[in-house]
Design an enzyme around this catalytic site. Sequence first.
Site, PDB file in Angstrom:
ATOM      1  N   GLU A 208       0.819  -1.207   0.000  1.00  0.00           N
ATOM      2  CA  GLU A 208       0.000   0.000   0.000  1.00  0.00           C
ATOM      3  C   GLU A 208       0.860   1.267   0.000  1.00  0.00           C
ATOM      4  O   GLU A 208       0.374   2.350   0.308  1.00  0.00           O
ATOM      5  CB  GLU A 208      -0.941   0.003   1.203  1.00  0.00           C
ATOM      6  CG  GLU A 208      -1.929  -1.139   1.136  1.00  0.00           C
ATOM      7  CD  GLU A 208      -2.994  -1.034   2.201  1.00  0.00           C
ATOM      8  OE1 GLU A 208      -4.092  -0.565   1.864  1.00  0.00           O
ATOM      9  OE2 GLU A 208      -2.725  -1.391   3.350  1.00  0.00           O
ATOM     10  N   LYS A 340     -15.701  -1.941   3.213  1.00  0.00           N
ATOM     11  CA  LYS A 340     -15.014  -2.304   1.971  1.00  0.00           C
ATOM     12  C   LYS A 340     -16.053  -2.925   1.047  1.00  0.00           C
ATOM     13  O   LYS A 340     -16.610  -3.999   1.365  1.00  0.00           O
ATOM     14  CB  LYS A 340     -13.932  -3.331   2.260  1.00  0.00           C
ATOM     15  CG  LYS A 340     -12.729  -2.805   3.047  1.00  0.00           C
ATOM     16  CD  LYS A 340     -11.866  -3.976   3.479  1.00  0.00           C
ATOM     17  CE  LYS A 340     -10.501  -3.551   3.961  1.00  0.00           C
ATOM     18  NZ  LYS A 340      -9.781  -4.677   4.607  1.00  0.00           N
TER      19      LYS A 340
END
Length: 423
Positions: A208, A340
């Site tokens: 990330e 999510k």
Amino acid sequence: MKIEKVVGYQVLDSRGRPTVAAAITLSDGTTHTARVPSGASTGKHEAKELRDGDSPTANKFYAGKSVNQAVTNINNLIAPTLLDKQISLPDVDTQLVDLDPSDDHAKLGANATLAVSLAAAIADAHSQNKSLVRLFNGDGDLEIPMPMVNILSGGAHAGRTLDIQDVLVVPNGAISFTEALSWIVAIREAAAKMGAADGKVTHLIADEGGLGIPFESVAAACEFVVKVIESVGLNPSTDVSIALDIASTQFFDGANYNLKTEGKSLPSADFVQYISKLINNQPILSIEDPFAEDDWSAWQQFMQVAPKRLQVLGDDLLTTNLNRLNKAIAENSANAILIKANQNGLVTSTLNVLKQARANNFNTVVSARSGETEDSWLADLATGWRAGQIKVGSTHGSERTAKWNRLLELEATEESSFANPFN
Ligand code: 2PG
Ligand code: MG
């Protein structure tokens, strides 16, 4: 406006792994595309992402990760049922549920359903002459979410340089998103420099975009980030606080939490104490997945002793699933939920989970996955849904900056305020 064409196809995510895209063409000739993200530290209770494995449809060069079955499901099963219908996100999602009523979307694949659902949201907004954010927010002022940004990575995203997955920062003292992001960039740069000065390896950039710097303990990693915050002239706590994603399911063996770098193997009750101590000694404002996805009693014990101001955030615990959220509400297992869309599989039911959380005073954090794409719809969803917070990973990597840049654009071009759930 009618749906003229629906096409699924395979694209690559930020880890270079296949993922699903869907393109919806409308009767005015425009095409609206969405690509779905994919996790690495996935929770057991997430909706099922369909991957080919060693099935005959697999492309062997993708090592079992190709998504040809999900793509075929879009093209052969989903597309024919949508053609010639008026574009409408709720109708498309209803149709997807009719085709696969299972909670986890295992038949069609949650990567297939979400690609179509997202493309439908974008196409629906277009048909109403709106941006995606306005499809959900309406005409009123926007509320730009508070970012939660990865600085140090460990766990499954960084070769386990640290037992926990992320040390993040929340710029809770910033007055705008634009200011918040500039603080974070300074902190990220300073972290790389100070890590190198300490003789640590700082060239490892994790999935990330965070720094994969090894630390001997979680506390040492937090102390390092506190020093970094101070080094750029900001105050830990009042300006910028720490958030942790413990991602503890990854190191729980069913009986003990195994912290390899610290040489500790702790049963749940002891790990509750370990987490409590960490919280009391560091300027931590949010803690995600401190306990494993099915270790409900540890979550409940911790909620009894956690400071009221602390955000206790369920990711693998709740998997954007209404039933699991309702259990957490009833049992007081957490006070915030990570949202999510690909844990859920549909845009409208993801929004329903968020609404239920908000109605029960849970904080909501809309989140990217570790495998992302260049799409920026996440920024529009987080803002349009007035989630209050967004988590995208680091400030490195175009798949991350696509979201941050969209939020900068919204703040620059639209009437807005900056959310601060920690005031
Ligand atoms: C998480 C996410 C993003 P992944 O655990 O919160 O950081 O990771 O997408 O790998 O599940
Ligand atoms: Mg997580």
